[in-house]
Motif scaffolding. Structure first.
Motif, PDB file in Angstrom:
ATOM      1  N   TYR A   1      -0.573   5.334   0.566  1.00 52.48           N
ATOM      2  CA  TYR A   1       0.055   4.660   1.702  1.00 52.48           C
ATOM      3  C   TYR A   1      -0.087   3.142   1.680  1.00 52.48           C
ATOM      4  N   LEU A   2      -0.866   2.599   0.757  1.00 53.57           N
ATOM      5  CA  LEU A   2      -0.933   1.141   0.599  1.00 53.57           C
ATOM      6  C   LEU A   2       0.124   0.658  -0.383  1.00 53.57           C
ATOM      7  N   VAL A   3       0.515   1.553  -1.281  1.00 50.14           N
ATOM      8  CA  VAL A   3       1.580   1.297  -2.255  1.00 50.14           C
ATOM      9  C   VAL A   3       2.547   2.479  -2.195  1.00 50.14           C
ATOM     10  N   PRO A   4       3.797   2.289  -2.643  1.00 51.55           N
ATOM     11  CA  PRO A   4       4.688   3.443  -2.707  1.00 51.55           C
ATOM     12  C   PRO A   4       4.108   4.519  -3.622  1.00 51.55           C
ATOM     13  N   GLU A   5       4.405   5.775  -3.347  1.00 56.07           N
ATOM     14  CA  GLU A   5       3.847   6.882  -4.120  1.00 56.07           C
ATOM     15  C   GLU A   5       4.137   6.748  -5.610  1.00 56.07           C
ATOM     16  N   ALA A   6       5.344   6.339  -5.962  1.00 62.69           N
ATOM     17  CA  ALA A   6       5.690   6.182  -7.382  1.00 62.69           C
ATOM     18  C   ALA A   6       4.842   5.102  -8.051  1.00 62.69           C
TER      19      ALA A   6
ATOM     20  N   GLY B   1       9.314 -14.264  -5.139  1.00 65.16           N
ATOM     21  CA  GLY B   1       8.456 -14.284  -6.326  1.00 65.16           C
ATOM     22  C   GLY B   1       7.011 -13.992  -6.008  1.00 65.16           C
ATOM     23  N   GLY B   2       6.280 -13.673  -7.064  1.00 73.21           N
ATOM     24  CA  GLY B   2       4.854 -13.435  -6.925  1.00 73.21           C
ATOM     25  C   GLY B   2       4.300 -12.695  -8.113  1.00 73.21           C
ATOM     26  N   SER B   3       3.004 -12.447  -8.052  1.00 71.88           N
ATOM     27  CA  SER B   3       2.340 -11.686  -9.115  1.00 71.88           C
ATOM     28  C   SER B   3       2.667 -10.200  -9.004  1.00 71.88           C
ATOM     29  N   PHE B   4       2.677  -9.692  -7.779  1.00 76.03           N
ATOM     30  CA  PHE B   4       2.931  -8.272  -7.532  1.00 76.03           C
ATOM     31  C   PHE B   4       2.014  -7.422  -8.416  1.00 76.03           C
ATOM     32  N   ASP B   5       0.724  -7.669  -8.293  1.00 70.87           N
ATOM     33  CA  ASP B   5      -0.262  -7.038  -9.180  1.00 70.87           C
ATOM     34  C   ASP B   5      -1.279  -6.221  -8.392  1.00 70.87           C
ATOM     35  N   PRO B   6      -0.846  -5.082  -7.792  1.00 72.16           N
ATOM     36  CA  PRO B   6       0.470  -4.444  -7.835  1.00 72.16           C
ATOM     37  C   PRO B   6       1.297  -4.759  -6.590  1.00 72.16           C
ATOM     38  N   VAL B   7       2.571  -4.363  -6.641  1.00 72.53           N
ATOM     39  CA  VAL B   7       3.419  -4.418  -5.462  1.00 72.53           C
ATOM     40  C   VAL B   7       2.836  -3.447  -4.435  1.00 72.53           C
ATOM     41  N   HIS B   8       2.897  -3.835  -3.159  1.00 73.79           N
ATOM     42  CA  HIS B   8       2.351  -2.969  -2.103  1.00 73.79           C
ATOM     43  C   HIS B   8       3.279  -2.976  -0.892  1.00 73.79           C
ATOM     44  N   ILE B   9       2.910  -2.197   0.111  1.00 70.42           N
ATOM     45  CA  ILE B   9       3.784  -2.046   1.273  1.00 70.42           C
ATOM     46  C   ILE B   9       4.009  -3.365   2.017  1.00 70.42           C
ATOM     47  N   GLY B  10       3.047  -4.264   1.971  1.00 75.60           N
ATOM     48  CA  GLY B  10       3.232  -5.576   2.605  1.00 75.60           C
ATOM     49  C   GLY B  10       4.399  -6.326   1.990  1.00 75.60           C
TER      50      GLY B  10
ATOM     51  N   THR C   1      -5.332  -7.734  -4.091  1.00 80.43           N
ATOM     52  CA  THR C   1      -6.761  -7.830  -4.440  1.00 80.43           C
ATOM     53  C   THR C   1      -7.518  -6.613  -3.919  1.00 80.43           C
ATOM     54  N   THR C   2      -7.263  -6.249  -2.671  1.00 75.37           N
ATOM     55  CA  THR C   2      -7.912  -5.081  -2.069  1.00 75.37           C
ATOM     56  C   THR C   2      -7.521  -3.806  -2.813  1.00 75.37           C
ATOM     57  N   ILE C   3      -6.245  -3.688  -3.155  1.00 74.17           N
ATOM     58  CA  ILE C   3      -5.777  -2.488  -3.858  1.00 74.17           C
ATOM     59  C   ILE C   3      -6.451  -2.377  -5.222  1.00 74.17           C
ATOM     60  N   ARG C   4      -6.518  -3.474  -5.962  1.00 73.94           N
ATOM     61  CA  ARG C   4      -7.183  -3.446  -7.282  1.00 73.94           C
ATOM     62  C   ARG C   4      -8.658  -3.054  -7.135  1.00 73.94           C
ATOM     63  N   ALA C   5      -9.321  -3.586  -6.108  1.00 74.49           N
ATOM     64  CA  ALA C   5     -10.730  -3.264  -5.885  1.00 74.49           C
ATOM     65  C   ALA C   5     -10.907  -1.790  -5.529  1.00 74.49           C
ATOM     66  N   ARG C   6     -10.010  -1.256  -4.731  1.00 69.05           N
ATOM     67  CA  ARG C   6     -10.089   0.159  -4.360  1.00 69.05           C
ATOM     68  C   ARG C   6      -9.903   1.043  -5.585  1.00 69.05           C
ATOM     69  N   VAL C   7      -8.932   0.707  -6.442  1.00 69.87           N
ATOM     70  CA  VAL C   7      -8.720   1.498  -7.663  1.00 69.87           C
ATOM     71  C   VAL C   7      -9.961   1.421  -8.546  1.00 69.87           C
ATOM     72  N   ALA C   8     -10.505   0.229  -8.721  1.00 69.21           N
ATOM     73  CA  ALA C   8     -11.691   0.041  -9.570  1.00 69.21           C
ATOM     74  C   ALA C   8     -12.877   0.856  -9.050  1.00 69.21           C
TER      75      ALA C   8
ATOM     76  N   VAL D   1       1.389  -7.180   7.862  1.00 67.21           N
ATOM     77  CA  VAL D   1       0.777  -5.963   7.333  1.00 67.21           C
ATOM     78  C   VAL D   1      -0.470  -6.420   6.589  1.00 67.21           C
ATOM     79  N   ASP D   2      -1.629  -5.969   7.046  1.00 66.88           N
ATOM     80  CA  ASP D   2      -2.893  -6.440   6.479  1.00 66.88           C
ATOM     81  C   ASP D   2      -3.266  -5.631   5.247  1.00 66.88           C
ATOM     82  N   VAL D   3      -2.655  -5.977   4.112  1.00 66.76           N
ATOM     83  CA  VAL D   3      -2.959  -5.345   2.836  1.00 66.76           C
ATOM     84  C   VAL D   3      -2.766  -6.407   1.762  1.00 66.76           C
ATOM     85  N   SER D   4      -3.586  -6.345   0.727  1.00 65.12           N
ATOM     86  CA  SER D   4      -3.454  -7.319  -0.354  1.00 65.12           C
ATOM     87  C   SER D   4      -3.602  -6.626  -1.699  1.00 65.12           C
TER      88      SER D   4
END
Length: 186
Positions: free
Chosen positions: A169-174, A6-15, A155-162, A150-153
């Motif tokens: 490569y931090l999230v699946p291509e789809a 379980g989790g938020s998966f906001d978004p799901v990532h490679i970790g 939070t980091t992904i949302r900040a990068r998108v923003a 795997v050092d990815v979160s």
């Protein structure tokens, strides 16, 4: 017997995917991602709706027979209490004994969970620990497994998108395409 992650998966990532694949291999079972509708300890608004997070999980799990998405929490009252979810699954799938996968960080908060004493009656609690991180001593934990770090979160992904930065490569291509197409996290 399936394992629930379980989790938020906001978004799901490679970790998340690396942990799920490692756990599936070690436990010899299928992993069902369990997106929380609203986590009790993370009541802040999500960047994506529960339905969008479930859709991204489905994209991430596609093509891997070891992975699936379990959307039951999207139909249950909020907040998303694990014990409530496990009871709903037991009602739906009588006789199926589940394994509940927890990260060491979530396991550290286990004592504060809603109706925590009921968990062992509903599922085997398995904690995954990354190299160098010791899981908490907790009598409700039935097993500890090691998974790659795997050092990815999210939070980091949302900040990068923003910030308009790449998440390739931090999230699946789809998932990356879904985030862009739906204008998430901007």
């Amino acid at each position: 017997m399936d394992a629930l992650l379980g989790g938020s998966f906001d978004p799901v990532h490679i970790g998340h995917l690396v942990v799920a694949e490692a756990a599936a291999e070690v436990l010899g079972t299928r992993i069902r991602f369990l997106p929380a509708r609203e986590q009790p300890f993370k009541r802040a608004a999500h960047g994506a709706t529960a339905e969008q997070r479930a859709a991204m999980l489905a994209l991430a799990a596609a093509g891997n027979p070891r992975l699936a998405v379990e959307p039951i929490e999207l139909t249950l009252p909020v907040p998303s209490y694990t014990v409530r979810t496990l009871r709903a699954l037991a009602d739906r799938e009588g006789g199926n004994r589940f394994t509940l996968l927890l990260g060491a960080d979530a396991a550290a908060d286990l004592a504060a969970w809603h109706e925590v004493e009921a968990l062992p009656h509903l599922a085997d609690v398995v904690v995954f620990a990354r190299p160098g991180s010791a899981p908490p001593a907790q009598r409700l934990i039935s097993r500890v497994i090691e998974v790659p770090a795997v050092d990815v979160s999210a939070t980091t992904i949302r900040a990068r998108v923003a910030a308009g930065r790449s998440i390739r490569y931090l999230v699946p291509e789809a998932v990356r395409e879904y985030i862009a197409a739906h204008g998430l996290y901007r």
